[in-house]
Design a protein around this motif. Structure first.
Motif, PDB file in Angstrom:
ATOM      1  N   MET A  59       0.851  -1.190   0.000  1.00 27.24           N
ATOM      2  CA  MET A  59       0.000   0.000   0.000  1.00 27.24           C
ATOM      3  C   MET A  59       0.885   1.238   0.000  1.00 27.24           C
ATOM      4  SD  MET A  59      -3.016   0.835   2.714  1.00 27.24           S
ATOM      5  CE  MET A  59      -4.049   2.294   2.590  1.00 27.24           C
ATOM      6  N   PRO A  60       0.602   2.245  -0.852  1.00 24.60           N
ATOM      7  CA  PRO A  60       1.429   3.448  -0.935  1.00 24.60           C
ATOM      8  C   PRO A  60       1.512   4.190   0.401  1.00 24.60           C
ATOM      9  CG  PRO A  60      -0.055   3.302  -2.812  1.00 24.60           C
ATOM     10  CD  PRO A  60      -0.486   2.243  -1.847  1.00 24.60           C
ATOM     11  N   LYS A  61       2.677   4.780   0.671  1.00 24.55           N
ATOM     12  CA  LYS A  61       2.899   5.475   1.940  1.00 24.55           C
ATOM     13  C   LYS A  61       1.918   6.622   2.141  1.00 24.55           C
ATOM     14  CE  LYS A  61       6.503   7.785   4.652  1.00 24.55           C
ATOM     15  NZ  LYS A  61       7.934   8.211   4.695  1.00 24.55           N
ATOM     16  N   ASP A  62       1.626   7.381   1.073  1.00 23.36           N
ATOM     17  CA  ASP A  62       0.716   8.514   1.230  1.00 23.36           C
ATOM     18  C   ASP A  62      -0.696   8.061   1.582  1.00 23.36           C
ATOM     19  OD1 ASP A  62       0.314   7.403  -1.275  1.00 23.36           O
ATOM     20  OD2 ASP A  62      -0.155   9.309  -2.245  1.00 23.36           O
ATOM     21  N   ALA A  63      -1.094   6.873   1.107  1.00 19.42           N
ATOM     22  CA  ALA A  63      -2.411   6.334   1.444  1.00 19.42           C
ATOM     23  C   ALA A  63      -2.456   5.948   2.925  1.00 19.42           C
ATOM     24  CB  ALA A  63      -2.727   5.120   0.576  1.00 19.42           C
ATOM     25  N   ILE A  64      -1.357   5.414   3.435  1.00 19.89           N
ATOM     26  CA  ILE A  64      -1.280   5.061   4.858  1.00 19.89           C
ATOM     27  C   ILE A  64      -1.392   6.320   5.713  1.00 19.89           C
ATOM     28  CG2 ILE A  64       0.231   4.138   6.663  1.00 19.89           C
ATOM     29  CD1 ILE A  64       1.395   2.234   4.566  1.00 19.89           C
ATOM     30  N   LEU A  65      -0.686   7.380   5.327  1.00 18.27           N
ATOM     31  CA  LEU A  65      -0.719   8.633   6.088  1.00 18.27           C
ATOM     32  C   LEU A  65      -2.109   9.264   6.065  1.00 18.27           C
ATOM     33  CD1 LEU A  65       2.711  10.183   5.012  1.00 18.27           C
ATOM     34  CD2 LEU A  65       2.131   9.076   7.190  1.00 18.27           C
ATOM     35  N   ARG A  66      -2.786   9.181   4.926  1.00 16.31           N
ATOM     36  CA  ARG A  66      -4.148   9.721   4.843  1.00 16.31           C
ATOM     37  C   ARG A  66      -5.092   8.959   5.762  1.00 16.31           C
ATOM     38  NH1 ARG A  66      -3.157   9.975  -0.750  1.00 16.31           N
ATOM     39  NH2 ARG A  66      -4.431   8.113  -1.105  1.00 16.31           N
ATOM     40  N   ALA A  67      -4.914   7.630   5.823  1.00 14.31           N
ATOM     41  CA  ALA A  67      -5.763   6.808   6.686  1.00 14.31           C
ATOM     42  C   ALA A  67      -5.567   7.185   8.150  1.00 14.31           C
ATOM     43  CB  ALA A  67      -5.443   5.333   6.472  1.00 14.31           C
ATOM     44  N   ILE A  68      -4.323   7.441   8.539  1.00 13.15           N
ATOM     45  CA  ILE A  68      -4.044   7.835   9.923  1.00 13.15           C
ATOM     46  C   ILE A  68      -4.694   9.181  10.236  1.00 13.15           C
ATOM     47  CG2 ILE A  68      -2.221   8.505  11.530  1.00 13.15           C
ATOM     48  CD1 ILE A  68      -0.393   6.488  10.111  1.00 13.15           C
ATOM     49  N   SER A  69      -4.627  10.103   9.288  1.00 15.17           N
ATOM     50  CA  SER A  69      -5.181  11.435   9.514  1.00 15.17           C
ATOM     51  C   SER A  69      -6.703  11.401   9.655  1.00 15.17           C
ATOM     52  CB  SER A  69      -4.786  12.377   8.377  1.00 15.17           C
ATOM     53  OG  SER A  69      -5.420  12.009   7.159  1.00 15.17           O
ATOM     54  N   LYS A  70      -7.346  10.397   9.064  1.00 14.31           N
ATOM     55  CA  LYS A  70      -8.798  10.275   9.148  1.00 14.31           C
ATOM     56  C   LYS A  70      -9.261   9.898  10.543  1.00 14.31           C
ATOM     57  CE  LYS A  70     -11.003   8.050   5.965  1.00 14.31           C
ATOM     58  NZ  LYS A  70     -11.363   6.976   5.005  1.00 14.31           N
ATOM     59  N   ALA A  71      -8.322   9.458  11.414  1.00 15.86           N
ATOM     60  CA  ALA A  71      -8.700   8.959  12.734  1.00 15.86           C
ATOM     61  C   ALA A  71      -9.384  10.004  13.593  1.00 15.86           C
ATOM     62  CB  ALA A  71      -7.466   8.417  13.462  1.00 15.86           C
ATOM     63  N   SER A  72      -9.106  11.274  13.330  1.00 18.86           N
ATOM     64  CA  SER A  72      -9.703  12.334  14.137  1.00 18.86           C
ATOM     65  C   SER A  72     -11.102  12.711  13.652  1.00 18.86           C
ATOM     66  CB  SER A  72      -8.813  13.582  14.107  1.00 18.86           C
ATOM     67  OG  SER A  72      -8.645  14.035  12.769  1.00 18.86           O
ATOM     68  N   GLY A  73     -11.518  12.132  12.546  1.00 17.54           N
ATOM     69  CA  GLY A  73     -12.813  12.476  11.975  1.00 17.54           C
ATOM     70  C   GLY A  73     -13.962  11.627  12.500  1.00 17.54           C
ATOM     71  N   HIS A  74     -15.165  12.000  12.136  1.00 15.09           N
ATOM     72  CA  HIS A  74     -16.372  11.310  12.578  1.00 15.09           C
ATOM     73  C   HIS A  74     -16.434   9.880  12.058  1.00 15.09           C
ATOM     74  CE1 HIS A  74     -20.597  10.535  13.517  1.00 15.09           C
ATOM     75  NE2 HIS A  74     -20.775  10.191  12.257  1.00 15.09           N
ATOM     76  N   GLU A  75     -15.943   9.663  10.840  1.00 13.72           N
ATOM     77  CA  GLU A  75     -16.020   8.342  10.200  1.00 13.72           C
ATOM     78  C   GLU A  75     -15.335   7.278  11.042  1.00 13.72           C
ATOM     79  OE1 GLU A  75     -14.664   6.142   6.013  1.00 13.72           O
ATOM     80  OE2 GLU A  75     -14.341   8.278   6.317  1.00 13.72           O
ATOM     81  N   ALA A  76     -14.148   7.583  11.570  1.00 11.33           N
ATOM     82  CA  ALA A  76     -13.405   6.615  12.372  1.00 11.33           C
ATOM     83  C   ALA A  76     -14.141   6.296  13.660  1.00 11.33           C
ATOM     84  CB  ALA A  76     -12.010   7.146  12.679  1.00 11.33           C
ATOM     85  N   ALA A  77     -14.704   7.322  14.289  1.00  9.98           N
ATOM     86  CA  ALA A  77     -15.381   7.120  15.570  1.00  9.98           C
ATOM     87  C   ALA A  77     -16.588   6.208  15.432  1.00  9.98           C
ATOM     88  CB  ALA A  77     -15.805   8.472  16.133  1.00  9.98           C
ATOM     89  N   ALA A  78     -17.155   6.135  14.223  1.00  6.83           N
ATOM     90  CA  ALA A  78     -18.374   5.359  14.030  1.00  6.83           C
ATOM     91  C   ALA A  78     -18.113   3.875  13.824  1.00  6.83           C
ATOM     92  CB  ALA A  78     -19.149   5.912  12.831  1.00  6.83           C
ATOM     93  N   TYR A  79     -16.933   3.492  13.412  1.00  4.87           N
ATOM     94  CA  TYR A  79     -16.633   2.099  13.101  1.00  4.87           C
ATOM     95  C   TYR A  79     -16.550   1.232  14.355  1.00  4.87           C
ATOM     96  CZ  TYR A  79     -15.429   3.116   8.224  1.00  4.87           C
ATOM     97  OH  TYR A  79     -15.475   3.480   6.902  1.00  4.87           O
TER      98      TYR A  79
END
Length: 246
Positions: A59-79
């Motif tokens: 998996m590309p490094k930039d995709a991994i970093l984007r996934a980590i940054s999403k953790a502070s958003g509402h989407e992550a909290a809902a899973y």
């Protein structure tokens, strides 16, 4: 090292019909995003593991970093992670691990897939007794310079089994020893291509060619669902049936 002698075959053959590549990255992003909710990589074993698995899948490094940054958003909290149990035809047991933001949708989809292919969704606890829940690390066999010394060291680290299939080596351990084995790999600067907790069957079912083809359609349909992370089964696929999975 004894135990789970069929894991290598099940793991190898299970991978033949894994979800399409485009789906794999989606599932990895979801796991990274949820894991990152618990903090940064340094003090977060689950996040380190998720990142390691993503790297193992190229998996590309930039995709991994984007996934980590999403953790502070509402989407992550809902899973949340949920596991469903069911039977395919001929008494084949199937465990389905999902990550979802809407359980009602997920359970409805999983039930519909089981029903479409002649299976049935069961109550939790109905088939778990057919599986062991273990830690599994997978790494290229070429990375192991001395198999005997490697196996002995792993025993000291808490591993229960070390099995080879083609180019890969699978190291199996109890859940409580997962962290110790993981630290052993880190100490040796060995990065497994995959690591995590897996359902390993200890009771297997042999089926006919026709039944296998139908069961593969069920398993593939489950893996293709966006909410499904992993699918485990206890089909004892015979060597002569491997061509059916091509």
């Amino acid at each position: 090292m004894a135990g789970h002698s069929k894991w290598s075959n099940i793991k190898r053959k299970k991978g033949v019909n894994d979800a399409k590549k485009s789906k794999i990255f989606t599932k990895l992003v979801k796991e990274i995003t949820v894991a990152a909710r618990s903090g940064g990589e340094e003090l977060n074993p689950r996040l380190r593991l998720a990142i390691q698995n993503a790297k193992g899948a190229n998996m590309p490094k930039d995709a991994i970093l984007r996934a980590i940054s999403k953790a502070s958003g509402h989407e992550a909290a809902a899973y949340q992670e949920v596991t469903y149990e069911g039977y395919g035809t001929h008494g084949v047991a199937i465990m389905v691990v999902c990550m979802t933001d809407k359980i009602i949708r997920t359970v409805a989809n999983v039930r519909a897939i089981f029903t479409k292919y002649g299976g049935s969704l069961e109550k939790n606890g109905s088939i778990t007794f057919l599986f062991d829940y273990k830690g599994v690390f997978t790494l290229p066999t070429a990375d192991i310079k001395d198999q005997d010394a490697f196996a002995l060291a792993l025993i000291d680290a808490g591993a229960e089994a070390l099995e080879n299939d083609e180019d890969a080596t699978h190291v199996i351990c109890a859940i409580e020893d997962f962290g110790r084995v993981q630290k052993y790999f880190e100490k040796l600067a060995i990065a497994p291509t995959a690591a995590g907790l897996e359902y390993i069957p200890h009771t297997f079912v042999q089926v006919s060619d026709a039944a296998l083809l139908k069961l593969v359609k069920l398993i593939d349909a489950l893996r293709d669902d966006d909410d499904v992370q992993k699918v485990y089964h206890n089909i004892d696929i015979q060597p002569e049936q491997e061509d059916l999975l091509g």
